[in-house]
Design a protein around this motif. Sequence first.
Motif: not given
Length: 194
Positions: A99-109, A121-125
Amino acid sequence: MKNEQKLAGPIIRSSFTLMILTGLVYPLVSTGIAQAIMPDQADGSLLYNEQGEVVGSELIGQNFTDPMYFHGRESAIEYDASGSGSNNYAPSNQDMITRTEESIAAWSEENPAIPVNQLPIDLVTDSASGLDPHISVEGAAAQVERVAELTEISSERLEELIEENTQGKEWGLFGEERVHVLMLNLDLQELIQE
């Protein structure tokens, strides 16, 4: 048998008395006092738009997915106030990692200009309750470039909005400064509609 019959009356009267006191009198008195002393909080700390319609609560976050708005924290319960909490996964849990990796990937996009190593960190946790309406000041600032590009509102004006919606530490002592995402997005929406 007679002793049991003697006890039945007082037990029934005590039960009904307690039901009336705790089930009727106490809730009515508590609600009345709350309505008299702090009516906004007693009604749920509701937020209204310019038309007077309820758009949310100061106490419960909302899931903003449109990239032109500021995004809040992840929520394991989709901000459903009927059941607060999170999965309470350990950092080594594979579901949490995925879930965290998916959140980071969505953020990067959505935010290609902000490197992942600068991602707050609060944006992906998740928050502990899954209802947190706040993000860190850094979390809001990290989204300014994306929001400015999509709304054509200057970065400086967005930074002013963030500052206007930044809440201080509790009683000036506890926690960190934080930004209320719904209030920030309501102000942003007013600017977009101008």
